[in-house]
Design a protein around this motif. Structure first.
Motif, PDB file in Angstrom:
ATOM      1  N   UNK A 177     -20.734  12.013 -11.318  1.00 22.40           N
ATOM      2  CA  UNK A 177     -20.735  12.943 -10.182  1.00 22.40           C
ATOM      3  C   UNK A 177     -20.262  12.245  -8.915  1.00 22.40           C
ATOM      4  N   UNK A 178     -20.667  10.991  -8.739  1.00 22.34           N
ATOM      5  CA  UNK A 178     -20.247  10.254  -7.542  1.00 22.34           C
ATOM      6  C   UNK A 178     -18.747   9.999  -7.545  1.00 22.34           C
ATOM      7  N   UNK A 179     -18.175   9.755  -8.731  1.00 22.45           N
ATOM      8  CA  UNK A 179     -16.720   9.573  -8.834  1.00 22.45           C
ATOM      9  C   UNK A 179     -15.993  10.857  -8.444  1.00 22.45           C
ATOM     10  N   UNK A 180     -16.533  11.993  -8.884  1.00 20.92           N
ATOM     11  CA  UNK A 180     -15.903  13.278  -8.561  1.00 20.92           C
ATOM     12  C   UNK A 180     -16.024  13.565  -7.066  1.00 20.92           C
ATOM     13  N   UNK A 181     -17.207  13.341  -6.505  1.00 20.08           N
ATOM     14  CA  UNK A 181     -17.416  13.580  -5.072  1.00 20.08           C
ATOM     15  C   UNK A 181     -16.500  12.676  -4.239  1.00 20.08           C
ATOM     16  N   UNK A 182     -16.214  11.478  -4.752  1.00 18.15           N
ATOM     17  CA  UNK A 182     -15.339  10.540  -4.030  1.00 18.15           C
ATOM     18  C   UNK A 182     -13.931  11.086  -3.861  1.00 18.15           C
ATOM     19  N   UNK A 183     -13.562  12.081  -4.690  1.00 21.16           N
ATOM     20  CA  UNK A 183     -12.211  12.641  -4.573  1.00 21.16           C
ATOM     21  C   UNK A 183     -12.104  13.653  -3.432  1.00 21.16           C
ATOM     22  N   UNK A 184     -13.245  14.111  -2.889  1.00 23.88           N
ATOM     23  CA  UNK A 184     -13.198  15.111  -1.816  1.00 23.88           C
ATOM     24  C   UNK A 184     -12.434  14.582  -0.601  1.00 23.88           C
ATOM     25  N   UNK A 185     -12.829  13.431  -0.010  1.00 22.16           N
ATOM     26  CA  UNK A 185     -12.026  12.917   1.106  1.00 22.16           C
ATOM     27  C   UNK A 185     -10.624  12.504   0.687  1.00 22.16           C
ATOM     28  N   UNK A 186     -10.445  12.110  -0.578  1.00 16.92           N
ATOM     29  CA  UNK A 186      -9.112  11.773  -1.065  1.00 16.92           C
ATOM     30  C   UNK A 186      -8.214  13.001  -1.029  1.00 16.92           C
ATOM     31  N   UNK A 187      -8.726  14.133  -1.524  1.00 19.78           N
ATOM     32  CA  UNK A 187      -7.962  15.388  -1.461  1.00 19.78           C
ATOM     33  C   UNK A 187      -7.642  15.744  -0.019  1.00 19.78           C
ATOM     34  N   UNK A 188      -8.617  15.567   0.883  1.00 16.34           N
ATOM     35  CA  UNK A 188      -8.420  15.935   2.284  1.00 16.34           C
ATOM     36  C   UNK A 188      -7.288  15.135   2.917  1.00 16.34           C
ATOM     37  N   UNK A 189      -7.278  13.824   2.664  1.00 12.65           N
ATOM     38  CA  UNK A 189      -6.229  12.974   3.237  1.00 12.65           C
ATOM     39  C   UNK A 189      -4.877  13.289   2.609  1.00 12.65           C
ATOM     40  N   UNK A 190      -4.840  13.268   1.271  1.00  9.37           N
ATOM     41  CA  UNK A 190      -3.559  13.433   0.568  1.00  9.37           C
ATOM     42  C   UNK A 190      -2.997  14.841   0.742  1.00  9.37           C
ATOM     43  N   UNK A 191      -3.872  15.853   0.852  1.00 10.03           N
ATOM     44  CA  UNK A 191      -3.389  17.212   0.929  1.00 10.03           C
ATOM     45  C   UNK A 191      -3.352  17.776   2.330  1.00 10.03           C
ATOM     46  N   UNK A 192      -3.665  16.971   3.302  1.00 11.73           N
ATOM     47  CA  UNK A 192      -3.772  17.467   4.672  1.00 11.73           C
ATOM     48  C   UNK A 192      -2.877  16.686   5.622  1.00 11.73           C
ATOM     49  N   UNK A 193      -3.194  15.433   5.847  1.00  7.91           N
ATOM     50  CA  UNK A 193      -2.477  14.639   6.840  1.00  7.91           C
ATOM     51  C   UNK A 193      -1.015  14.421   6.477  1.00  7.91           C
ATOM     52  N   UNK A 194      -0.750  14.088   5.216  1.00  9.52           N
ATOM     53  CA  UNK A 194       0.637  13.767   4.843  1.00  9.52           C
ATOM     54  C   UNK A 194       1.539  15.002   4.900  1.00  9.52           C
ATOM     55  N   UNK A 195       1.034  16.150   4.428  1.00  5.63           N
ATOM     56  CA  UNK A 195       1.865  17.356   4.432  1.00  5.63           C
ATOM     57  C   UNK A 195       2.100  17.866   5.847  1.00  5.63           C
ATOM     58  N   UNK A 196       1.064  17.881   6.676  1.00  4.04           N
ATOM     59  CA  UNK A 196       1.246  18.335   8.059  1.00  4.04           C
ATOM     60  C   UNK A 196       2.231  17.426   8.788  1.00  4.04           C
TER      61      UNK A 196
END
Length: 540
Positions: free
Chosen positions: A309-328
């Motif tokens: 579960x901790x590994x999965x939760x660790x992907x939340x900020x990863x998704x935010x960075x990869x899917x937010x900052x780079x595309x904008x």
């Protein structure tokens, strides 16, 4: 028994001896390093070496000038004058990016990045990375991206309508700050597409309570100082000092605690959705987190290979960075480029207006040939992540496609890399290499992508024969997601609005915050990253 004073003196002596040994060992390594004999620029600072020059280069062509003067494989001076190999040699880069067991992110890089994104896919190495990647791959395929395209388009249209309304308030034209608006749009998109979580950054009004996930992420991402400090350099050399508490780290800890708490709640919702079944095309089951939960609990995945579960939760900020900052950031640079090439903006708009619907599918977005050229040229010339680097975990030999002549005049068709040596890969400079892209490599020419098949660079890039999305086993897992999202935003915005630069071109600079590189206005440094644009609705 030793007295307290004697214990203190003994401890200080031991620490001093240890520090001296480390210093002498480092000096010996530098004096005997093969990298030392590579050609390259002189150090510009006893502490920063050439690093500050690189970080503060506002697209003046510094790296390109070094390549032209010294060749494709050179050295520059890193922290405290330490040498670092710098290469745009395709064969060398291919070797480094493909051999992820030998070449990995340094511990300092991982520590710095993990303070922003946690122990997710962007940070972990080796078997842990391979296990996370294997579980996450099914969530980023073509069918999954197709199912999320409606979210991309809806939020893009919402942003367009906001800009049209702002123009109406200004009598037909408005001065908007592109980065902040695009950041809100992509944050909303990743909230819904990533977790079915309604952040509503675009719809928020003055006086509304801030969304806790968005607030935590923004605080954490922007907490890392933009400039180089003495403390950061000392911490880079002495790992034990990285635990010294700072204001930045306090912000990061609070933000990570909030993200983890929200992430646990979202994970439980996703687990319930999977338990209640339903295909990924409907309901919550189409978001990335639910797809990840489903893949992680598939019957063909051994229990030992599943993510905690901790590994999965660790992907939340990863998704935010990869899917937010780079595309904008990518769309920001695309709009800037189109203000500097009005014929390209006009041609793109005419192509987009040829579609009768305002709600294109993924296939329809991908069928726009000139839109594809614009996106490719933007990501070539303005790659959001300008560089990456790796550290050798063991001695190695790197073959070169272009021989290098060392400072002694000896010609080499390969180069010895020693354990602990760093290799700097300038993504942006590689994407602008005149040997591949021709004499207009530094210019925005979208037509280059329709004139002939793209040149083969021999790089392991996952898209467009470029390194924009990195390459090899650590290439960007979400590149399809990012490309379709970028096209959806440009479709809505350019189809509905004319764009002009809102400041003098001479006043525009660049700033890197450690992950992405964005524009700023030199005469307004206190405002941070920004791209002022003048927008006018398209009259039909």
């Amino acid at each position: 028994m030793l007295s307290p004073l004697q214990l203190i003196v003994s401890l200080c002596g031991s620490l001093t001896a240890f520090a001296l040994l480390k210093i002498l060992r480092r000096i010996y390594q530098e004096l005997t390093s093969p990298t030392r004999t590579l050609p390259g620029p002189e150090s510009s600072h006893f502490l920063y070496g050439n690093l500050k020059q690189i970080m503060e280069d506002h697209d003046s062509g510094l790296l390109e000038s070094w390549i032209a003067q010294y060749g494709p494989t050179i050295k520059f001076h890193h922290l405290f004058g330490r040498f670092q190999m710098f290469t745009v040699d395709p064969k060398a880069i291919h070797h480094v990016l493909m051999h992820t067991t030998i070449y990995q992110k340094s511990q300092l890089q991982r520590d710095t990045l993990s303070r922003i994104v946690g122990p997710g896919l962007l940070v972990v190495e080796g078997d842990v990375h391979r296990r996370q990647r294997k579980i996450m791959n099914p969530s980023f395929g073509i069918p999954q991206t197709r199912a999320l395209t409606e979210i991309f388009v809806d939020k893009s249209m919402q942003l367009r309508d906001i800009m049209v309304a702002e123009a109406a308030k200004g009598g037909g034209v408005a001065r908007i700050e592109a980065i902040s608006w695009l950041s809100k749009a992509t944050l909303d998109i990743i909230g819904l597409a990533g977790f079915n979580y309604d952040i509503n950054a675009l719809g928020a009004r003055a006086g509304d309570a801030p969304n806790e996930l968005a607030e935590a992420f923004e605080a954490m991402f922007h907490a890392e100082p933009d400039n180089l400090t003495v403390l950061r350099f000392i911490q880079a050399r002495i790992p034990v000092l990285r635990s010294i508490p700072t204001k930045t780290e306090a912000i990061e800890r609070r933000s990570q605690a909030t993200i983890a708490r929200v992430g646990r709640r979202l994970l439980e919702q996703s687990k319930r959705e999977v338990a209640e079944s339903g295909t990924f095309e409907t309901g919550r089951a189409r978001d990335l987190l639910t797809l990840l939960v489903r893949a992680n609990t598939a019957k063909d995945i051994p229990e030992s290979q599943r993510l905690s579960d901790e590994d999965v939760i660790a992907q939340v900020p990863t998704f935010l960075v990869a899917g937010h900052e780079t595309t904008s950031t990518a769309v920001t640079w695309a709009l800037f480029a189109l203000t500097q090439n009005i014929p390209a903006q006009t041609r793109l708009r005419e192509e987009l207006l040829g579609l009768s619907t305002e709600n294109p599918t993924m296939e329809e977005l991908n069928e726009f040939k000139y839109l594809d050229c614009i996106v490719r040229e933007t990501l070539r010339l303005y790659a959001p992540v300008p560089a990456t680097s790796r550290i050798a975990m063991q001695d190695d030999v790197v073959l070169l496609s272009i021989p290098v002549t060392d400072k002694r005049g000896v010609v080499h068709d390969h180069w010895r890399v020693r354990k602990g040596d760093r290799v700097f890969i300038p993504i942006l400079a590689m994407n602008r290499d005149v040997r591949t892209w021709g004499p207009d490599a530094m210019e925005f020419v979208p037509e280059r992508w329709e004139a002939a098949p793209p040149p083969s660079t021999g790089l392991p890039g996952v898209w467009g024969d470029m390194l924009t999305f990195n390459g090899g086993p650590r290439a960007c897992i979400g590149f399809r997601f990012s490309l379709v999202e970028t096209k959806a935003l440009l479709f809505a915005l350019v189809r509905g609005l004319h764009f002009e630069l809102g400041v003098l071109l001479a006043d525009l600079g660049k700033n890197s915050d450690g992950i992405v590189q964005r524009p700023n206005v030199r005469i307004e440094p206190t405002k941070g990253n920004q791209l002022p644009l003048l927008v006018r609705p398209v009259r039909r």
